[in-house]
Design an enzyme around this catalytic site. Structure first.
Site, PDB file in Angstrom:
ATOM      1  N   SER A  98       0.819  -1.216   0.000  1.00  0.00           N
ATOM      2  CA  SER A  98       0.000   0.000   0.000  1.00  0.00           C
ATOM      3  C   SER A  98       0.855   1.269   0.000  1.00  0.00           C
ATOM      4  O   SER A  98       1.543   1.546  -0.967  1.00  0.00           O
ATOM      5  CB  SER A  98      -0.964  -0.034   1.178  1.00  0.00           C
ATOM      6  OG  SER A  98      -1.885   1.013   1.088  1.00  0.00           O
ATOM      7  N   ASP A 236      -2.832   6.277  -3.450  1.00  0.00           N
ATOM      8  CA  ASP A 236      -1.708   5.692  -2.720  1.00  0.00           C
ATOM      9  C   ASP A 236      -1.031   4.677  -3.653  1.00  0.00           C
ATOM     10  O   ASP A 236      -1.344   4.618  -4.850  1.00  0.00           O
ATOM     11  CB  ASP A 236      -2.192   5.059  -1.405  1.00  0.00           C
ATOM     12  CG  ASP A 236      -3.056   3.834  -1.617  1.00  0.00           C
ATOM     13  OD1 ASP A 236      -3.620   3.683  -2.720  1.00  0.00           O
ATOM     14  OD2 ASP A 236      -3.155   3.006  -0.692  1.00  0.00           O
ATOM     15  N   ASP A 238      -1.255   1.447  -4.182  1.00  0.00           N
ATOM     16  CA  ASP A 238      -2.035   0.392  -4.852  1.00  0.00           C
ATOM     17  C   ASP A 238      -3.439   0.845  -5.242  1.00  0.00           C
ATOM     18  O   ASP A 238      -4.266   0.018  -5.642  1.00  0.00           O
ATOM     19  CB  ASP A 238      -2.099  -0.866  -3.975  1.00  0.00           C
ATOM     20  CG  ASP A 238      -2.827  -0.616  -2.651  1.00  0.00           C
ATOM     21  OD1 ASP A 238      -2.654   0.466  -2.075  1.00  0.00           O
ATOM     22  OD2 ASP A 238      -3.569  -1.513  -2.201  1.00  0.00           O
ATOM     23  N   ASP A 240      -6.146   1.648  -3.844  1.00  0.00           N
ATOM     24  CA  ASP A 240      -7.414   1.396  -3.170  1.00  0.00           C
ATOM     25  C   ASP A 240      -7.867   2.681  -2.471  1.00  0.00           C
ATOM     26  O   ASP A 240      -9.028   2.840  -2.138  1.00  0.00           O
ATOM     27  CB  ASP A 240      -7.335   0.224  -2.175  1.00  0.00           C
ATOM     28  CG  ASP A 240      -6.354   0.464  -1.041  1.00  0.00           C
ATOM     29  OD1 ASP A 240      -5.387   1.220  -1.232  1.00  0.00           O
ATOM     30  OD2 ASP A 240      -6.555  -0.113   0.047  1.00  0.00           O
TER      31      ASP A 240
HETATM   32 MG    MG Z   1      -3.614   1.062  -0.251  1.00  0.00          MG
END
Ligand code: MG
Length: 454
Positions: A98, A236, A238, A240
């Protein structure tokens, strides 16, 4: 945490030198193969330099256990969740840390419907991981790998779910993470004029640290002003998560985004449950109850279980929004599409929409060093003290620390981190004077217990 040794609040995360090693990934692959009993597993990874190395080790473990791999490569976490559900795979796995520093990596698992692994799944995985032996199959039962491009079906599905009139100018900062392969393309295909920052995949994160906090988004804020954009968006590592900058280049409070989209979801479903974390503003409760819905709070990182339990129409933590109409995972890419849809339907500046629809109460957030061995005593003393000191109490919530809601809507929260040697404190007042008073109540005792200066 039911004695979990491997999994933290979101999957497994840590330095690749000591924790998230190829050996760990090989064994996790075997454990997952056993857990899903063969079948298909979707495997993706983020832009970190260790992604491919860890993916190969993880894949070897899965193949040896008889799983077939759908290899999707460098894509956002929500795209792996979507693909797992879309293809009806047995599970999905995303190799990502992340927003952690570049030397870390980790892994997150998804169930076949795209839900992140629940605690019960993680406990079962640990039992297999630490158990007698892994699943091994004969030479004629080993799994195979097929490459698959999930980005086009993912973006096509999103595009069908939003209505955007063309012409908006959007600045997107992808942090050199996986949002680079989806979000600029998605916004262009939706008819936006797109200006990109840090939009090529690079695991050194040369542009900015991957955590989309306001102090990491100064370039984005400046660019929005410079090119006179309607909005700025930042992912961020990744994707999400998403952070938003309004047309004046100001960082939008994550709580305001939660309130805005919770309201839209509740109105669309004619009432319903919204699940959010213990550290969010009562502005969300006000907006949601005005729209005919009800808010349920959970501990940080625990919203998936509560979301299923309450059949929520919307869920999220600050920066992490779950749009149930697409699927039960946090999705920063879909959120980008929903943001431009909102702007395009309202035809007025974002700052205006937010100030009109979401109350803005002054709030304070801070953390303090608190050694693990002190955490229990710290919470015990703070609990006793706050329950005696805070007046006009409406309710107390003790899911993850202690939150005291006051009758007028203000609140105070104290908790300890599950992953770091830190204590966290937050307060929200109806006005600055009340915030100051609540802040002083908490801070004076925190400093006394933790023996901090000034
Ligand atoms: Mg993330």
């Amino acid at each position: 945490m039911l004695g979990k040794k491997l999994f933290g609040t979101r999957g497994i995360r840590g330095p690749i030198s000591t924790k998230v090693t190829p050996e760990l990934m090989l064994r996790l692959g075997s454990a997952l193969a056993e857990y899903v009993n063969g079948g298909e597993v979707v495997v993706g990874w983020d832009t970190r330099t260790s992604g491919e190395m860890l993916a190969r080790a993880f894949t070897a473990g899965l193949l040896s256990g008889g799983c077939d791999i759908v290899e999707v490569g460098v894509v956002p976490s929500p795209c792996v969740a979507f693909t797992t559900k879309d293809l009806g795979a047995g599970a999905g796995a995303m190799i990502t840390a992340s927003h952690n520093p570049p030397e870390d990596n980790g892994i997150v698992f998804y169930r076949s419907d795209g839900t992140e692994f629940l605690t019960e799944d993680e406990v079962s995985m640990e039992r297999l991981f630490f158990g007698a032996g892994s699943r091994t199959t004969g030479w004629d039962e080993l799994g195979s790998v097929r490459r698959y491009d999930p980005v086009t079906p993912y973006l096509n599905t999103i595009k069908k779910m939003v209505r955007v009139k063309g012409g908006l100018k959007v600045v997107v900062d992808c942090a050199n993470g996986t949002g680079s392969v989806t979000t600029p393309r998605l916004l262009r295909e939706l008819g936006c004029k797109v200006v990109t920052l840090n939009a090529h995949p690079d695991g050194h994160f040369p542009g900015r640290p991957p955590e989309p906090q306001p102090w990491n988004l100064l370039d984005l804020m400046a660019t929005v002003r410079e090119v006179d954009a309607d909005i700025g968006l930042a992912h961020d590592g990744d994707a999400d998560r998403i952070a938003v900058v309004d047309e004046q280049g100001n960082f939008v409070r994550p709580d305001a985004l939660l309130a805005l989209f919770a309201e839209i979801a509740v109105k669309r479903s004619n009432g319903g449950a919204v699940v959010t974390s213990i550290n969010t503003s009562t502005a969300i409760d006000e907006v949601v109850s005005r729209a005919g819905g009800k808010v349920y709070r959970t501990g940080l990182g625990d919203f998936t279980e509560a979301m299923l339990e309450h059949h929520a129409c919307f869920a999220g933590e600050p920066g992490k929004l779950v749009f149930l109409e697409l699927g039960p995972w946090a999705d920063g890419v879909f959120c980008a599409a929903k943001m431009v849809e909102l702007l395009s339907s309202e035809q007025r500046p974002l700052s205006e929409i937010i100030s009109e629809r979401v109350p803005n109460y002054p709030a304070y957030f801070s953390d303090f060093p608190c050694p693990d061995e002190m955490k229990e005593e710290f919470m015990r003393e703070m609990r006793e003290y706050l329950l005696a000191q805070v007046d006009e109490v409406q309710e107390t919530i003790e899911l993850d620390g202690l939150r005291i809601n006051r009758k007028n809507g203000s609140w105070i929260l104290v908790r300890v981190s599950g992953t770091e040697p830190k204590a966290r404190f937050a307060a929200e007042g109806r006005d600055e004077a009340e915030l100051e008073r609540l802040k002083n109540i908490g801070l004076s005792k925190i400093k006394e217990i933790l023996k901090l200066q000034q």
